[in-house]
Design a protein around this motif. Structure first.
Motif, mmCIF file in Angstrom:
data_model
loop_
_atom_site.group_PDB
_atom_site.id
_atom_site.type_symbol
_atom_site.label_atom_id
_atom_site.label_comp_id
_atom_site.label_asym_id
_atom_site.label_seq_id
_atom_site.Cartn_x
_atom_site.Cartn_y
_atom_site.Cartn_z
ATOM 1 N N PHE A 61 0.631 -1.440 0.019
ATOM 2 C CA PHE A 61 -0.038 -0.070 0.047
ATOM 3 C C PHE A 61 0.848 1.096 0.006
ATOM 4 N N LYS A 62 0.596 2.316 -0.803
ATOM 5 C CA LYS A 62 1.364 3.337 -1.145
ATOM 6 C C LYS A 62 0.653 4.579 -0.583
ATOM 7 N N GLY A 63 -0.720 4.616 -0.250
ATOM 8 C CA GLY A 63 -1.137 5.883 0.299
ATOM 9 C C GLY A 63 -2.392 5.240 1.355
ATOM 10 N N PHE A 64 -2.565 6.118 2.113
ATOM 11 C CA PHE A 64 -3.674 5.834 3.349
ATOM 12 C C PHE A 64 -4.494 7.062 3.329
ATOM 13 N N PHE A 65 -5.755 6.941 3.463
ATOM 14 C CA PHE A 65 -6.785 7.762 3.753
ATOM 15 C C PHE A 65 -7.304 7.660 4.845
ATOM 16 N N VAL A 66 -7.160 8.429 6.084
ATOM 17 C CA VAL A 66 -7.758 8.200 7.357
ATOM 18 C C VAL A 66 -9.149 8.830 7.361
ATOM 19 N N GLY A 67 -10.390 7.990 7.652
ATOM 20 C CA GLY A 67 -11.548 8.359 7.624
ATOM 21 C C GLY A 67 -12.298 7.891 8.560
ATOM 22 N N SER A 68 -11.666 7.548 9.912
ATOM 23 C CA SER A 68 -12.103 6.887 10.830
ATOM 24 C C SER A 68 -13.174 7.650 11.879
ATOM 25 N N GLY A 69 -13.397 8.901 11.946
ATOM 26 C CA GLY A 69 -14.629 9.480 12.144
ATOM 27 C C GLY A 69 -14.559 10.103 13.768
ATOM 28 N N ALA A 70 -15.500 10.393 14.124
ATOM 29 C CA ALA A 70 -15.706 10.886 15.599
ATOM 30 C C ALA A 70 -16.469 9.926 16.028
ATOM 31 N N GLY A 71 -16.020 8.931 16.497
ATOM 32 C CA GLY A 71 -16.789 7.867 17.155
ATOM 33 C C GLY A 71 -16.487 7.445 18.667
ATOM 34 N N ALA A 113 -5.916 12.326 5.326
ATOM 35 C CA ALA A 113 -7.266 12.549 6.176
ATOM 36 C C ALA A 113 -8.367 13.642 5.997
ATOM 37 N N GLY A 114 -9.542 12.890 6.276
ATOM 38 C CA GLY A 114 -10.662 13.938 6.148
ATOM 39 C C GLY A 114 -11.984 13.523 6.909
ATOM 40 N N GLY A 115 -12.853 14.281 6.797
ATOM 41 C CA GLY A 115 -14.007 13.942 7.519
ATOM 42 C C GLY A 115 -14.118 14.407 9.084
ATOM 43 N N ASP A 116 -14.754 13.893 9.937
ATOM 44 C CA ASP A 116 -14.819 13.983 11.390
ATOM 45 C C ASP A 116 -13.565 13.890 12.050
ATOM 46 N N ILE A 117 -12.848 13.154 11.610
ATOM 47 C CA ILE A 117 -11.398 12.671 12.373
ATOM 48 C C ILE A 117 -10.336 14.124 12.160
#
Lengths: 492, 273, 334
Positions: A257-267, A459-463
């Motif tokens: 894996f060369k790139g990661f998007f963290v969208g783990s949110g506000a949980g 990263a994006g979104g609530d995180i």
């Protein structure tokens, strides 16, 4: 390269749009009242967790509503849209009975229009800036209802256009989380030819769309259809996989894996830390909604239990609080109450949710804040003490600050309490990446291009934002896809 | 995926399953647990990882049938697949060389204790294990525990195996005769509470592994919250092990009973089918 | 060797020098130093409800994206409140576990009843030895009369005392028209001590910009005179221990306060100005003076010049300058 303005102007000058504008006079359009969304009768709908309240516009209703849109030369509605959907174009397509085109227009910008049409706070976004509202002091064009209509039509017609994907470039990228920001990111990356895997910690894909938003607002089947499309495009989904635990980032890198998007949110749930909050029958909104929405606890056919209450109090005033209290009503509460420390008008929830809640018989106890909970001898909550408030000077949010009225307290019987005072960013990923720059409150710090302090991690979104809207999360996902694509193209 | 490759009943109500889970087998550490679902309609339930074989890519879980989900789990057979399995969850046990470890396991709590005993022994400690249960057939993994202990004391309520008495009696005997540097206690909440009170008397640092109710197991819902040292902690991400002397056991036990009524009704419905 | 032990906050202290609520006690290292140099007790920096609220406003302004995260920020003050409590809890537990033996007292200043209760409860559960309620209402609100203010004081004390079982002391200002009566009544509520007086943040004017600016922060030595007067007047009628605060920057002033009837003194500026040595010096000098004047125990010193003990107690109440009672001769030494 045309600017957005020039592009919109070009599109507006297409022959079909010019012709369409001529079909009705201005006054003929503005005389039409705003359409009413058909809803299931409140007394009926409170019996069912899975019955969607809004049943959707009919074809005829949609076309008439679409004709209200003036196709403004300067579409101010777009200024209100966080991702700048080409609103006039999709609406005019509806008016000319080209629903498929309308859906395609939406999908150019928004990954999940069927979702946004249902959950966006349009009254604060596009519809607030509609010409009708700002210039004519009339009700705005029902942009949200129309978006939902077009997306639903496409889904139900079975002829969903699977967008063309670029030839596979063999580069593996991953998303952490499968909520709106990750799905949006995945959708764009697959189109660009990447090998995309969505990793989800839970056993169902969709994140907050599945576990957080109830069926009566956003049916899970709608999310599933979108997921099916993505699978067809080649996106891979790995459930029950916690990145950082099941496998580390390093292991994934070893796997290519060369790139990661963290969208783990506000949980991460928030509690108020007041006495008695750990009694049985007091839970976070995350727990309550996850049991009901994700685990189907309200159905006998599913094994997960949920506590039911006769007198249910939900603390909070946002959409999560509305979702929780209306769920409680559907689960048989005699009194389903909102306890909110400000006034009703100041509640952050979507206007439509508050309206639906009132229709369903939800009790609003405003200007009240819990002080303490009491329990019976088994440890089950049975009473709560409230502090009554009055409105003082405006605070930073522009709303008047709730101030305690000294000595004015009361008690109410409750046997179930849902604490819905907000959620915080999920700490799992920051915990396993000590080098990742994270704010004091747990949000991942990113630049304007959504890149974190670790170059291969976006990263994006609530995180990143703390709890915010679905549409902003989706916008972040698209933004990150564009940036990661640029980054990986340069660094390969 | 998640196929059961081995099954064994230790007693009528205690079952051991070995499940294919290569990634979890590789990344798990002593103290970690998993969450599984037996079927599509199933509950998410936490179970400690009693052992793992990285070569074979399998993990071992041991469950006591205490409700509908564990009953269904016990009815699964070799060749069946678990619908969902996720892990490793929770913080790993802090294993270091401190000298003498007193490991106390109550009933099915012996299962999660085993990898910890193994870990401490491998780290060079002297390990004394006290295993306790109501009767002989509820003492599990005795041979495996012996393999990694310098001494094993068995206590049963009815005296059918080892000595007659409670785990605290066996533990106190050890404490009175030699210096114990650290204690680990895993078992029913009441057992951990009283073991903790005992070791507190003698100022022996003690870790207890809690078995709170869980839904997601990833820190999302707060169902598993416990009060440790006056602060709220989540068993699934801050635990499952905590400094036993700081745990509010009474509150924890009260919270464990939070769904008793619902669980009883579900069980009755399940048994009647 | 003189015995400097005394009693305040409902606790036995090995020295009458208490470090007042300030930044001097903001870390474990600092607290240990204060203990090492002989402080009898330390009061932690006040938890201010107002400050928490101000921090909330700051965070809000930093993080707000309008309606889009209004729900997320709606109860964010609780996050800040709980975060602040966490910080204090950590400070206290680290101080205690690192071997600090002198009492650690937490100070709180709130306006809303629920926050008084919340902080009192949380700090008490953290293991502090006593609470100091920094009780003050600025009488600048024309809607709030003396009775309302009075009730607020007594209600707050009552509310806090039902929440905790550790000693609760208070620190007040002199802004009462019935100051003697107030101190007498407050002393009968069961509080473990009253400290006179809270030193204010003062405001000054920059005549060039016409703007308000903070005045000098550290106290001037002469500021001790007001506390001295009122300790002298009220120590005989107060049912609880009194402590003096403000302007105590040499041993003579400390002794004056004790003589007037205080059981202890709170110091801040003295340590800021002269360092930790100041505390040691104070203890040494008081001790030496006691030896030289045949006082074996600090207790014997307390109140020997209070309004009950002196020949001319009415002097404590003199405020007007009259020739008859001694006037200005034109060559006063400042």
């Amino acid at each position: 390269m045309t600017t957005l303005e020039e592009y919109l102007k070009d599109r507006r000058e297409q022959e079909w749009r010019v012709e369409l504008r001529k079909k009705l006079k201005g006054k003929e359009r503005t005389d039409i009242p705003r359409v009413h969304m058909p809803e299931v009768d409140p007394n009926e709908r409170v019996k069912y967790q899975n019955m969607e309240v809004n049943t959707g516009l009919s074809k005829e209703q949609a076309i008439v509503e679409a004709s209200r849109c003036m196709d403004c030369a300067n579409p101010t509605c777009m200024e209100g849209c966080p991702v700048q959907i080409n609103i006039p174009e999709f609406i005019k397509n509806i008016e000319r009975n080209e629903f498929g085109e309308a859906a395609a227009t939406l999908k150019q910008t928004s990954a999940l229009p069927a979702v946004c049409g249902r959950v966006c706070p349009q009254e604060k976004q596009c519809e607030e800036k509609c010409f009708y509202k700002t210039k004519l002091n009339k009700e705005a064009v029902a942009i949200g209802y129309l978006e939902r209509f077009a997306a639903d039509w496409e889904r139900e017609s079975g002829s969903i256009s699977i967008p063309e994907c670029a030839p596979s470039n063999g580069i593996k990228v991953a998303t952490i989380g499968s909520g709106p920001s990750s799905l949006s990111f995945a959708g764009d990356m697959i189109k660009l030819g990447y090998d995309v895997t969505v990793f989800e910690a839970l056993h169902e894909i969709g994140g907050v769309l599945k576990y957080g938003i109830p069926e009566f607002r956003l049916p899970n089947s709608i999310v599933d259809t979108e997921l099916e499309n993505m699978k067809q495009m080649g996106v891979k989904f790995e459930k029950n996989f916690i990145v950082g635990r099941t496998a580390s980032f390093d292991q994934l890198k070893e796997d290519g894996f060369k790139g990661f998007f963290v969208g783990s949110g506000a949980g991460l749930p928030r509690f108020m830390n007041i006495p008695g909050e750990n009694y049985n029958g007091i839970m976070s909104s995350n727990e309550y909604l996850t049991r009901v929405n994700l685990m189907n606890a309200s159905s006998d056919e599913f094994d997960t239990p949920v506590l039911k209450g006769k007198n249910v109090a939900v603390i909070g005033g946002g959409n999560t609080a509305m979702d929780s209290v209306r769920t409680a009503k559907r689960l048989g509460a005699e009194r389903a109450m909102i306890v909110y420390r400000r006034s009703r008008a100041e509640m952050p929830a979507r206007v439509e949710e508050v309206k639906h809640a009132i229709e369903e018989g939800i009790e609003f106890i405003n200007l009240a804040n819990p002080l303490e909970y009491y329990a019976d001898e088994t440890g089950r909550v049975n009473k709560m003490r409230l502090q009554h408030m009055e409105l003082g000077e405006p605070d930073a949010s522009g709303r008047r600050k709730p101030v305690e009225v000294e000595g004015l307290e009361s008690e109410i019987d409750v046997d179930l309490v849902v604490v819905a005072v907000g959620v915080s960013p999920n700490p799992l990923i920051p915990a396993c990446l000590p080098d990742l720059k994270v704010s004091k409150w747990g949000t991942i710090e990113v630049g304007e291009n959504m890149q974190s302090s670790i170059p291969v991690i976006f990263a994006g979104g609530d995180i990143v934002r703390g709890g915010a809207t679905v549409i902003l999360a989706m916008g972040d996902g698209r933004n990150a896809a564009k940036s990661m694509h640029e980054y990986l193209s340069e660094n390969n | 995926m998640n196929r059961i490759v081995e099954k064994e009943f230790f007693s009528k109500n205690v079952v051991k399953l070995v499940v294919e889970a290569p990634m979890i087998a590789k990344s798990r550490k002593p103290g970690n647990f998993i969450i599984l679902r037996v079927s599509e309609n199933g509950e998410r339930i936490p179970l400690t990882i009693a052992g793992a074989d990285e070569q074979k890519g399998t993990i071992t879980i041991i469950a006591q049938t205490v409700g509908v989900s564990t009953e269904k789990l016990a009815k699964m057979n070799v060749g069946d697949s678990l619908h969902d399995l996720v892990g490793p969850l929770g913080k790993a046990t802090e294993i270091h060389n401190v000298g003498t470890i007193l490991a106390c396991g109550g009933g099915v709590g012996i299962a999660p204790l085993l990898p910890i005993i193994e870990g401490f022994k491998k780290a060079g400690n002297r390990v004394i294990s006290v295993l306790a249960a109501r009767s002989k057939d509820l003492i599990i993994l005795e041979d495996e525990v012996r393999k990694w202990s310098d001494e094993v004391i068995i206590m049963t309520d009815d005296g059918s195996h080892g000595k007659k008495g409670l785990v605290t009696q066996g533990a106190e005997e050890v404490i009175l005769r030699e210096k114990v540097d650290e204690c680990i206690a895993i078992g029913p909440a009441i057992m951990m509470k009283f073991t903790s009170l005992l070791t507190k008397k003698y100022n022996i640092p003690t870790q207890a592994s809690l078995n709170a109710l869980m839904v997601d197991g990833t820190g999302m819902c707060g169902a598993c919250r416990v009060t440790v040292g006056g602060k709220t902690k989540f068993t699934c991400v801050d635990g499952p092990e905590f400094d036993a002397h700081q745990i509010d056991f009474d509150e924890m036990m009260m919270r464990l009973g939070g769904y008793k009524k619902e669980e009883k009704a579900d069980m009755e419905q399940y048994m009647s089918k | 060797m003189a015995n400097l032990t005394t009693r305040f906050f409902g606790l036995d202290l090995k020295s009458p020098i208490i470090i007042g609520s300030s930044g001097l006690t903001s870390s474990v290292e600092k607290i240990k130093m204060l203990e090492k140099f002989g402080a009898g007790a330390v009061v932690l920096k006040s938890v201010f409800e107002e400050e928490i609220y101000a921090e909330f406003e700051d965070e809000f302004n930093k993080q707000s994206i309008g309606y889009a995260n209004q729900e997320y920020l709606d109860y964010f003050d609780y996050e800040i409140k709980n975060d602040k409590v966490k910080h204090y809890l950590q400070l206290i537990s680290e101080a205690k576990s690192s071997g600090v033996k002198i009492p650690i007292v937490a100070s709180i200043n709130c306006t809303s009843g629920s926050d008084w209760a919340f902080f009192a409860r949380k700090l008490a559960s953290a293991g502090v030895d006593a609470l100091e309620l920094n009780l003050f209402v600025m009488p600048s609100d024309v809607e709030r009369d003396a009775l309302a203010v009075r009730n607020y004081y007594f209600n707050t004390i009552k509310k806090v005392m039902t929440e905790v079982s550790i000693p609760v002391a208070i620190k007040i200002s002199s802004y009462f028209s019935d100051l003697s009566l107030m101190i007498k009544d407050l002393s009968e509520t069961g509080v473990a001590g009253i400290t006179l007086f809270n030193r204010f943040y003062n405001v000054d004017i920059d005549i060039d910009t016409k703007e308000l600016v903070p005045a000098k922060i550290l106290s001037y030595p002469f500021e001790y005179l007001e506390s001295l007067r009122w300790i002298g007047i009220t120590s005989p009628i107060a049912k609880c221990d009194l402590a003096a605060s403000t302007g105590i920057q040499d041993y003579q002033t400390a002794i004056k306060m004790l003589m007037a009837g205080a059981s202890a003194v709170q110091v801040v500026s003295g340590v800021y100005k002269h360092g930790y040595d100041f505390i040691e010096e104070m203890n040494k000098s008081i001790s030496k003076w006691m030896d030289a004047n045949n006082y074996e125990n600090l207790n014997d010193l307390i109140g020997v010049a209070s309004s009950k003990s002196v020949k001319n107690p009415t002097l404590y109440q003199r405020v007007q300058f009259m020739k008859h009672f001694g006037g200005f001769t034109g060559s006063e030494e400042e």
